[in-house]
Design a protein around this motif. Structure first.
Motif, PDB file in Angstrom:
ATOM      1  N   ILE A  60       0.841  -1.207   0.000  1.00 25.29           N
ATOM      2  CA  ILE A  60       0.000   0.000   0.000  1.00 25.29           C
ATOM      3  C   ILE A  60       0.870   1.249   0.000  1.00 25.29           C
ATOM      4  O   ILE A  60       2.027   1.230   0.436  1.00 25.29           O
ATOM      5  N   ARG A  61       0.284   2.326  -0.500  1.00 26.02           N
ATOM      6  CA  ARG A  61       0.952   3.624  -0.597  1.00 26.02           C
ATOM      7  C   ARG A  61       0.004   4.725  -0.119  1.00 26.02           C
ATOM      8  O   ARG A  61      -1.192   4.497  -0.028  1.00 26.02           O
ATOM      9  N   PRO A  62       0.555   5.922   0.150  1.00 30.82           N
ATOM     10  CA  PRO A  62      -0.325   7.027   0.543  1.00 30.82           C
ATOM     11  C   PRO A  62      -1.425   7.262  -0.485  1.00 30.82           C
ATOM     12  O   PRO A  62      -1.165   7.311  -1.689  1.00 30.82           O
ATOM     13  N   LEU A  67      -6.375  11.740   1.610  1.00 29.63           N
ATOM     14  CA  LEU A  67      -5.761  12.919   2.221  1.00 29.63           C
ATOM     15  C   LEU A  67      -6.466  14.206   1.817  1.00 29.63           C
ATOM     16  O   LEU A  67      -6.540  15.149   2.612  1.00 29.63           O
ATOM     17  N   ARG A  68      -7.002  14.250   0.610  1.00 29.79           N
ATOM     18  CA  ARG A  68      -7.801  15.420   0.215  1.00 29.79           C
ATOM     19  C   ARG A  68      -9.127  15.450   0.954  1.00 29.79           C
ATOM     20  O   ARG A  68      -9.601  16.504   1.390  1.00 29.79           O
ATOM     21  N   GLU A 144      -5.030   0.923   3.894  1.00 25.32           N
ATOM     22  CA  GLU A 144      -4.394   2.027   3.174  1.00 25.32           C
ATOM     23  C   GLU A 144      -4.915   3.380   3.652  1.00 25.32           C
ATOM     24  O   GLU A 144      -4.150   4.331   3.842  1.00 25.32           O
ATOM     25  N   ALA A 145      -6.232   3.479   3.864  1.00 24.56           N
ATOM     26  CA  ALA A 145      -6.808   4.738   4.316  1.00 24.56           C
ATOM     27  C   ALA A 145      -6.265   5.140   5.686  1.00 24.56           C
ATOM     28  O   ALA A 145      -5.838   6.285   5.895  1.00 24.56           O
ATOM     29  N   LEU A 146      -6.273   4.195   6.618  1.00 26.16           N
ATOM     30  CA  LEU A 146      -5.802   4.518   7.965  1.00 26.16           C
ATOM     31  C   LEU A 146      -4.301   4.804   7.986  1.00 26.16           C
ATOM     32  O   LEU A 146      -3.851   5.706   8.705  1.00 26.16           O
ATOM     33  N   ALA A 147      -3.537   4.063   7.208  1.00 34.56           N
ATOM     34  CA  ALA A 147      -2.096   4.327   7.142  1.00 34.56           C
ATOM     35  C   ALA A 147      -1.822   5.703   6.549  1.00 34.56           C
ATOM     36  O   ALA A 147      -0.947   6.440   7.024  1.00 34.56           O
ATOM     37  N   SER A 148      -2.592   6.076   5.532  1.00 38.59           N
ATOM     38  CA  SER A 148      -2.421   7.403   4.926  1.00 38.59           C
ATOM     39  C   SER A 148      -2.652   8.497   5.958  1.00 38.59           C
ATOM     40  O   SER A 148      -1.903   9.483   6.038  1.00 38.59           O
TER      41      SER A 148
END
Length: 337
Positions: A60-62, A67-68, A144-148
């Protein structure tokens, strides 16, 4: 235009412009030193395998869409509009859908009301506001969402890092891959949109199948919403809110917040009047719409409890008013049989 040339032009532009569905940016999370430290902490505190967890974060990536979405709107505070907000949730779709949901799950709703003291219409309204009765549960990978948000959004990094920890524990407890779970951009999961910490603390196996499944079991969702409210202090049979009239300047009462602190009788001394038990404590709620007169209500303890689900007076009032509409619609169907 020549078809072959047009195809070539589209291809060239496609290489220059981001694809509408593009959302990931930057290196894999496993390369972030903060993430690596988090993985070590998960190993030391909870026994997670470092190599296995590293592989999951390597995939996973940002997520730039997440984030927006989490950033505050660039609209000034005075432009908040109760009427615009209300129109999103007090719709025929939600009322008709809620009436049908209530009919399909009447037995579970009555059992939840008997067990936790929360009326069916409030449970149904929360599920209606959150996901339109399970139709819109979110399509973001929760990991991914929580890590971002945990590692790329400093204003609330501590909160989302804690939710990421709870999410990994939740996935392990349920024997599912954290990469397989979908939810909202903020990491909320299932029909009632519980954050991972809330699911671990308040969710219940209400259908008796020995597992808690908030994405596929409406019964579990119903019981979990009711238990959440009950655990946060829901008062069975007590009112939620009543309209109020205000004379004078209510600024001090508004600034005091939405937690009930003064009795209805004490409110009257400040020029706030409502038809309600004089001894019941309340908070003054202002529902502001630009260009229109502000609506004032007294919010009681049960109103405050709803704000524990989403800490917004607009949200709690939308739930309350949708619940009232659902109760009336359900009563009409029941009496016409």
């Amino acid at each position: 235009m020549n078809k072959r040339f047009a195809t070539l032009l589209v291809g060239l532009l496609g290489g220059l412009l981001p694809h509408p569905g593009y959302s990931q940016q930057g290196p894999a999370f496993s390369q972030d030193p903060e993430v690596r430290a988090f993985i070590v902490a998960m190993h030391e505190q909870h026994g997670f395998d470092i190599a296995h967890l590293t592989r999951q974060f390597a995939s996973i990536r940002p997520n730039t869409v997440v984030l927006r979405a989490i950033r505050p709107a660039a609209v000034p505070e005075q432009q908040r509009s109760w009427q615009r907000y209300r129109e999103r949730f007090l719709t025929s779709t939600r009322v008709d859908g809620g009436r049908a949901f209530w009919q399909r799950h009447a037995v579970d709703l009555q059992r939840a009301a008997a067990t936790y003291g929360v009326p069916p219409e409030v449970i149904v309204a929360i599920i209606g506001v959150e996901t339109v009765y399970g139709q819109n549960m979110g399509s973001f990978g929760v990991l991914e969402a929580l890590a971002s948000l945990a590692f790329q959004y400093p204003p609330r990094a501590d909160f989302f890092r804690s939710e990421l920890e709870q999410f990994l524990l939740l996935a392990r407890e349920n024997g599912v891959s954290p990469l397989s779970i979908k939810g909202s951009y903020a990491g909320a999961i299932g029909i009632p949109q519980f954050m991972p910490s809330s699911q671990r603390r308040f969710a219940v196996d209400f259908d008796g199948d020995d597992r808690i499944d908030l994405r596929n079991s409406s019964s579990d969702a119903i019981g979990s919403v009711a238990r959440f409210l009950q655990q946060h202090g829901w008062q069975q049979g007590a009112p939620i809110a009543v309209p109020a009239t205000v004379t004078g300047d209510p600024a001090a009462l508004i600034a005091a917040g939405i937690k009930p602190a003064l009795s209805v009788q004490e409110m009257a001394a400040y020029g706030v009047h409502a038809v309600a038990d004089a001894e019941r404590t309340a908070a003054l709620i202002d529902l502001v719409t630009p260009g229109m007169a502000t609506e004032y209500w007294l919010g009681f303890d049960n109103f405050y409890v709803i704000t524990r689900y989403n800490r917004s007076s607009f949200y709690a009032m939308a739930v309350f008013q949708l619940a009232e509409s659902l109760r009336e619609a359900h009563a009409r169907v029941t009496t016409s049989r």
